[in-house]
Design an enzyme around this catalytic site. Sequence first.
Site, PDB file in Angstrom:
ATOM      1  N   HIS A 205      39.195  42.565  26.371  1.00  0.00           N
ATOM      2  CA  HIS A 205      40.181  42.666  27.452  1.00  0.00           C
ATOM      3  C   HIS A 205      39.598  42.410  28.842  1.00  0.00           C
ATOM      4  O   HIS A 205      40.316  42.470  29.823  1.00  0.00           O
ATOM      5  CB  HIS A 205      40.840  44.051  27.440  1.00  0.00           C
TER       6      HIS A 205
HETATM    7  C1  UD1 Z   1      41.917  48.563  33.115  1.00  0.00           C
HETATM    8  C2  UD1 Z   1      40.630  48.807  33.870  1.00  0.00           C
HETATM    9  C3  UD1 Z   1      39.440  48.432  33.006  1.00  0.00           C
HETATM   10  C4  UD1 Z   1      39.504  49.144  31.673  1.00  0.00           C
HETATM   11  C5  UD1 Z   1      40.837  48.911  31.000  1.00  0.00           C
HETATM   12  C6  UD1 Z   1      40.888  49.772  29.778  1.00  0.00           C
HETATM   13  C7  UD1 Z   1      40.777  48.478  36.296  1.00  0.00           C
HETATM   14  C8  UD1 Z   1      40.415  47.598  37.417  1.00  0.00           C
HETATM   15  N1  UD1 Z   1      40.568  47.982  35.066  1.00  0.00           N
HETATM   16  O1  UD1 Z   1      42.011  47.167  32.866  1.00  0.00           O
HETATM   17  O2  UD1 Z   1      38.244  48.802  33.661  1.00  0.00           O
HETATM   18  O3  UD1 Z   1      38.468  48.653  30.857  1.00  0.00           O
HETATM   19  O4  UD1 Z   1      41.895  49.299  31.893  1.00  0.00           O
HETATM   20  O5  UD1 Z   1      41.891  49.473  28.897  1.00  0.00           O
HETATM   21  O6  UD1 Z   1      41.257  49.566  36.512  1.00  0.00           O
HETATM   22  N2  UD1 Z   1      49.499  46.343  30.550  1.00  0.00           N
HETATM   23  C9  UD1 Z   1      50.503  46.607  29.676  1.00  0.00           C
HETATM   24  N3  UD1 Z   1      50.746  47.906  29.337  1.00  0.00           N
HETATM   25  C10 UD1 Z   1      50.042  48.949  29.839  1.00  0.00           C
HETATM   26  C11 UD1 Z   1      49.014  48.652  30.757  1.00  0.00           C
HETATM   27  C12 UD1 Z   1      48.746  47.343  31.097  1.00  0.00           C
HETATM   28  O7  UD1 Z   1      51.169  45.703  29.179  1.00  0.00           O
HETATM   29  O8  UD1 Z   1      50.304  50.104  29.473  1.00  0.00           O
HETATM   30  C13 UD1 Z   1      49.214  44.920  30.888  1.00  0.00           C
HETATM   31  C14 UD1 Z   1      49.946  44.451  32.142  1.00  0.00           C
HETATM   32  O9  UD1 Z   1      50.294  43.114  31.957  1.00  0.00           O
HETATM   33  C15 UD1 Z   1      48.860  44.547  33.198  1.00  0.00           C
HETATM   34  C16 UD1 Z   1      47.611  44.205  32.413  1.00  0.00           C
HETATM   35  O10 UD1 Z   1      47.809  44.762  31.123  1.00  0.00           O
HETATM   36  O11 UD1 Z   1      49.076  43.674  34.278  1.00  0.00           O
HETATM   37  C17 UD1 Z   1      46.340  44.769  33.019  1.00  0.00           C
HETATM   38  O12 UD1 Z   1      46.457  46.179  33.236  1.00  0.00           O
HETATM   39  P1  UD1 Z   1      45.544  46.889  34.361  1.00  0.00           P
HETATM   40  O13 UD1 Z   1      45.711  48.362  34.296  1.00  0.00           O
HETATM   41  O14 UD1 Z   1      45.751  46.243  35.677  1.00  0.00           O
HETATM   42  O15 UD1 Z   1      44.081  46.505  33.949  1.00  0.00           O
HETATM   43  P2  UD1 Z   1      43.393  46.498  32.526  1.00  0.00           P
HETATM   44  O16 UD1 Z   1      43.091  45.103  32.151  1.00  0.00           O
HETATM   45  O17 UD1 Z   1      44.185  47.351  31.596  1.00  0.00           O
HETATM   46  N1  UDP Z   2      40.755  52.550  21.888  1.00  0.00           N
HETATM   47  C1  UDP Z   2      41.810  52.911  21.063  1.00  0.00           C
HETATM   48  N2  UDP Z   2      42.585  51.936  20.475  1.00  0.00           N
HETATM   49  C2  UDP Z   2      42.333  50.622  20.646  1.00  0.00           C
HETATM   50  C3  UDP Z   2      41.237  50.249  21.493  1.00  0.00           C
HETATM   51  C4  UDP Z   2      40.488  51.230  22.097  1.00  0.00           C
HETATM   52  O1  UDP Z   2      42.045  54.098  20.850  1.00  0.00           O
HETATM   53  O2  UDP Z   2      43.057  49.794  20.084  1.00  0.00           O
HETATM   54  C5  UDP Z   2      39.987  53.610  22.560  1.00  0.00           C
HETATM   55  C6  UDP Z   2      38.502  53.639  22.260  1.00  0.00           C
HETATM   56  O3  UDP Z   2      38.148  54.977  22.058  1.00  0.00           O
HETATM   57  C7  UDP Z   2      37.875  53.130  23.536  1.00  0.00           C
HETATM   58  C8  UDP Z   2      38.858  53.605  24.586  1.00  0.00           C
HETATM   59  O4  UDP Z   2      40.119  53.427  23.954  1.00  0.00           O
HETATM   60  O5  UDP Z   2      36.612  53.637  23.794  1.00  0.00           O
HETATM   61  C9  UDP Z   2      38.822  52.857  25.906  1.00  0.00           C
HETATM   62  O6  UDP Z   2      38.910  51.527  25.610  1.00  0.00           O
HETATM   63  P1  UDP Z   2      38.991  50.285  26.540  1.00  0.00           P
HETATM   64  O7  UDP Z   2      38.195  49.266  25.808  1.00  0.00           O
HETATM   65  O8  UDP Z   2      40.405  49.995  26.812  1.00  0.00           O
HETATM   66  O9  UDP Z   2      38.341  50.664  27.951  1.00  0.00           O
HETATM   67  P2  UDP Z   2      36.867  50.537  28.545  1.00  0.00           P
HETATM   68  O10 UDP Z   2      36.042  51.576  27.880  1.00  0.00           O
HETATM   69  O11 UDP Z   2      36.369  49.151  28.322  1.00  0.00           O
HETATM   70  O12 UDP Z   2      37.047  50.780  29.992  1.00  0.00           O
END
Ligand code: UD1
Ligand code: UDP
Length: 360
Positions: A205
């Site tokens: 991601h």
């Molecule tokens: C965020 C964090 C990242 C973390 C990740 C974990 C920041 C800058 N990034 O990235 O460090 O590793 O979360 O998962 O805070 N979206 C959905 N549903 C949701 C949430 C997001 O569809 O519930 C989609 C939306 O299109 C959104 C995109 O994911 O624009 C990105 O979401 P965002 O929270 O901005 O950043 P992540 O890529 O999730």
């Molecule tokens: N995780 C989960 N389901 C998934 C992917 C991840 O429960 O399908 C959990 C897992 O424990 C992971 C945590 O979510 O460590 C955070 O994951 P993510 O990769 O989104 O965030 P990051 O640690 O890279 O910020």
Amino acid sequence: MNPLVIHVTGARPNFPKAAPVLAALESRGVEQLLVHTGQHYDERMSEVFFRQLGIPTPDVNLGVGSGTHAKQTAAIMVAMEDLLTEHKPAMVVVYGDVNSTVGAALVAAKLGIPIAHVEAGLRSFDLTMPEEINRIVTDRLADLLLATSPDAIAHLGNEGVHPDKIHLVGNPMIDTLLANLDRFDADAARASFGLEGPYLVGTLHRPGNVDNDDDVRRLVTALHQAAGLAPIVVPLHPRGRPRLEAAGILDHPSIRLEEPLGYLEFMGLVRGAAAVVTDSGGVQEETTILGVPCLTLRPNTERPVTITHGTNELVTTDTLAGKVEQILATGPLTEWPTPPLWDGKAGQRIADVIAGSLPG
Ligand code: UD1
Ligand code: UDP
């Protein structure tokens, strides 16, 4: 009146980190308020963690949702300013490196409220990662820097943070993992995904992997090569799905795309995997404790302890398939090192530090 501690969470990785800290402070009788910024909002990205891990329902959900970095962080800041002004907490606890972390820290600092940062001091030294910016700013503002690994202590020292503010506490994400280990059912995961023999799990991601069409094409080619060696289950974060699908990720019979999984289902799947291909921070740590080889598709990691004391290895799209082949030839690990203090007691240590610094 008892001093109030406000915890700020918002994105998926925050929840398993906050769970043991909330529980440990609760058992010490500390008054707490749990805020969810709403950065993540899908049931599978948020609520499932609260349900499966028994985390109390947030007292407040700010409902900020998705947006550009500026829009999302600004929305968090505006809402946090009102909330902190109303509740006047003795401390704000922030977790990890997401936008909710830095947004809340900026507001608390300007209101003169002490900040505890859980997972302080991690550095990738790669400012193209939004998380690296969030880490540096949050640590600069924090009063209690709660570190998961010795390298983090060294980074904070190099940045001039006074040693009295820094505490090596271990890893609360691993508290959650160890507390739930008996619930990670690899056989159930195999049955539910129809897997026989060795299989791989993929989670991807990071913007550096999934936000650009050329990167995504290279990624899909590498995943197809790996899928030629063993089936891959990919519980996909919503961020990358449209681009990965458009680049033909599903054009291989051994790749299975899933919605994000619940924590227990995900960890069950990981536990039984021959290897994990990931760009996640948390997954690098979890595989380190589970002894599952972790192939991190990134040029760097802010978690080098998972390489020196774990099962992690950095790979590129060019080297991925070769590494998978080696791992499949070697078979499951029988021993592996683990980082110091990743022992299930980090939440207790964090609670000791926080409770000890609250006004009497
Ligand atoms: C965020 C964090 C990242 C973390 C990740 C974990 C920041 C800058 N990034 O990235 O460090 O590793 O979360 O998962 O805070 N979206 C959905 N549903 C949701 C949430 C997001 O569809 O519930 C989609 C939306 O299109 C959104 C995109 O994911 O624009 C990105 O979401 P965002 O929270 O901005 O950043 P992540 O890529 O999730
Ligand atoms: N995780 C989960 N389901 C998934 C992917 C991840 O429960 O399908 C959990 C897992 O424990 C992971 C945590 O979510 O460590 C955070 O994951 P993510 O990769 O989104 O965030 P990051 O640690 O890279 O910020």
